[in-house]
Design a protein around this motif. Structure first.
Motif, mmCIF file in Angstrom:
data_model
loop_
_atom_site.group_PDB
_atom_site.id
_atom_site.type_symbol
_atom_site.label_atom_id
_atom_site.label_comp_id
_atom_site.label_asym_id
_atom_site.label_seq_id
_atom_site.Cartn_x
_atom_site.Cartn_y
_atom_site.Cartn_z
ATOM 1 N N THR A 1 -5.424 -3.222 -0.282
ATOM 2 C CA THR A 1 -4.156 -2.554 -0.588
ATOM 3 C C THR A 1 -4.411 -1.210 -1.267
ATOM 4 O O THR A 1 -3.789 -0.204 -0.918
ATOM 5 C CB THR A 1 -3.277 -3.442 -1.500
ATOM 6 O OG1 THR A 1 -3.017 -4.670 -0.820
ATOM 7 C CG2 THR A 1 -1.977 -2.763 -1.854
ATOM 8 N N ALA B 1 0.695 4.279 -2.641
ATOM 9 C CA ALA B 1 0.577 5.671 -2.197
ATOM 10 C C ALA B 1 1.669 6.531 -2.824
ATOM 11 O O ALA B 1 1.407 7.636 -3.307
ATOM 12 C CB ALA B 1 0.649 5.747 -0.670
ATOM 13 N N MET C 1 -5.627 6.108 1.069
ATOM 14 C CA MET C 1 -5.696 6.842 2.330
ATOM 15 C C MET C 1 -4.319 7.319 2.779
ATOM 16 O O MET C 1 -4.170 8.445 3.274
ATOM 17 C CB MET C 1 -6.352 5.971 3.395
ATOM 18 C CG MET C 1 -7.829 5.731 3.105
ATOM 19 S SD MET C 1 -8.671 4.501 4.121
ATOM 20 C CE MET C 1 -7.988 4.679 5.716
ATOM 21 N N GLU C 2 -3.317 6.483 2.591
ATOM 22 C CA GLU C 2 -1.959 6.861 2.989
ATOM 23 C C GLU C 2 -1.445 8.049 2.180
ATOM 24 O O GLU C 2 -0.648 8.844 2.669
ATOM 25 C CB GLU C 2 -1.018 5.667 2.824
ATOM 26 C CG GLU C 2 0.325 5.901 3.453
ATOM 27 C CD GLU C 2 1.142 4.627 3.582
ATOM 28 O OE1 GLU C 2 2.367 4.734 3.543
ATOM 29 O OE2 GLU C 2 0.541 3.540 3.720
ATOM 30 N N ALA C 3 -1.940 8.187 0.951
ATOM 31 C CA ALA C 3 -1.535 9.310 0.099
ATOM 32 C C ALA C 3 -2.300 10.587 0.440
ATOM 33 O O ALA C 3 -2.082 11.626 -0.177
ATOM 34 C CB ALA C 3 -1.759 8.947 -1.372
ATOM 35 N N LEU D 1 -5.991 1.303 1.334
ATOM 36 C CA LEU D 1 -4.973 1.782 2.280
ATOM 37 C C LEU D 1 -3.972 2.714 1.598
ATOM 38 O O LEU D 1 -3.563 3.721 2.181
ATOM 39 C CB LEU D 1 -4.249 0.596 2.921
ATOM 40 C CG LEU D 1 -5.089 -0.225 3.897
ATOM 41 C CD1 LEU D 1 -4.330 -1.483 4.316
ATOM 42 C CD2 LEU D 1 -5.477 0.596 5.110
ATOM 43 N N GLY D 2 -3.577 2.390 0.365
ATOM 44 C CA GLY D 2 -2.655 3.253 -0.372
ATOM 45 C C GLY D 2 -3.262 4.614 -0.659
ATOM 46 O O GLY D 2 -2.603 5.648 -0.539
ATOM 47 N N SER E 1 0.830 -1.203 0.000
ATOM 48 C CA SER E 1 0.000 0.000 0.000
ATOM 49 C C SER E 1 0.869 1.260 0.000
ATOM 50 O O SER E 1 0.507 2.265 -0.613
ATOM 51 C CB SER E 1 -0.957 0.012 1.184
ATOM 52 O OG SER E 1 -0.258 0.015 2.401
ATOM 53 N N ARG E 2 2.038 1.190 0.637
ATOM 54 C CA ARG E 2 2.935 2.353 0.635
ATOM 55 C C ARG E 2 3.488 2.623 -0.757
ATOM 56 O O ARG E 2 3.636 3.773 -1.162
ATOM 57 C CB ARG E 2 4.078 2.143 1.626
ATOM 58 C CG ARG E 2 3.617 2.240 3.041
ATOM 59 C CD ARG E 2 4.731 2.150 4.015
ATOM 60 N NE ARG E 2 4.156 2.209 5.356
ATOM 61 C CZ ARG E 2 4.843 2.121 6.438
ATOM 62 N NH1 ARG E 2 6.145 1.969 6.390
ATOM 63 N NH2 ARG E 2 4.257 2.185 7.607
ATOM 64 N N ARG F 1 -4.269 16.602 -1.904
ATOM 65 C CA ARG F 1 -4.821 16.059 -0.667
ATOM 66 C C ARG F 1 -6.345 16.241 -0.663
ATOM 67 O O ARG F 1 -6.853 17.309 -0.967
ATOM 68 C CB ARG F 1 -4.197 16.768 0.512
ATOM 69 C CG ARG F 1 -4.586 16.209 1.831
ATOM 70 C CD ARG F 1 -3.766 16.873 2.947
ATOM 71 N NE ARG F 1 -3.943 16.184 4.188
ATOM 72 C CZ ARG F 1 -3.360 15.050 4.529
ATOM 73 N NH1 ARG F 1 -2.535 14.472 3.697
ATOM 74 N NH2 ARG F 1 -3.586 14.487 5.700
#
Length: 92
Positions: free
Chosen positions: A33, A6, A39-41, A36-37, A2-3, A17
């Protein structure tokens, strides 16, 4: 995983954003994945039921203000058809 997703979203420089990304996929590992990616971005994930008709998917994406859509291989043609039809002008 996921990182990495992102990082790729942020590297594309197409998103700010708070932008919304539709996720047209069944509930799989790849789905989580992607969410989560997103959201992480710093983006907002808008889940879309892949069992919806094309019209329902368009309504969901338009209502959410989705700037992009992420999907699984089974639904690429559906999302591509929606993007090509220009029914969701924000989709990149």
């Amino acid at each position: 995983m996921s990182r990495s997703f992102a990082a790729a979203l942020l590297k594309s420089k197409k998103f700010q954003r708070g932008d919304v990304v539709g996720v047209v996929s069944q509930n799989t590992v790849e789905y989580s994945t992607a969410v989560l990616g997103i959201m992480e971005a710093g983006l907002v994930a808008s889940p879309v039921n892949p069992a919806y008709t094309n019209e329902e998917i368009v309504r969901q994406l338009q209502g959410a203000g989705a700037k992009a859509a992420v999907t699984s291989p089974e639904f690429v043609q559906v999302v591509r058809a929606i993007k090509t039809s220009k029914q969701c002008p924000l989709l990149e």
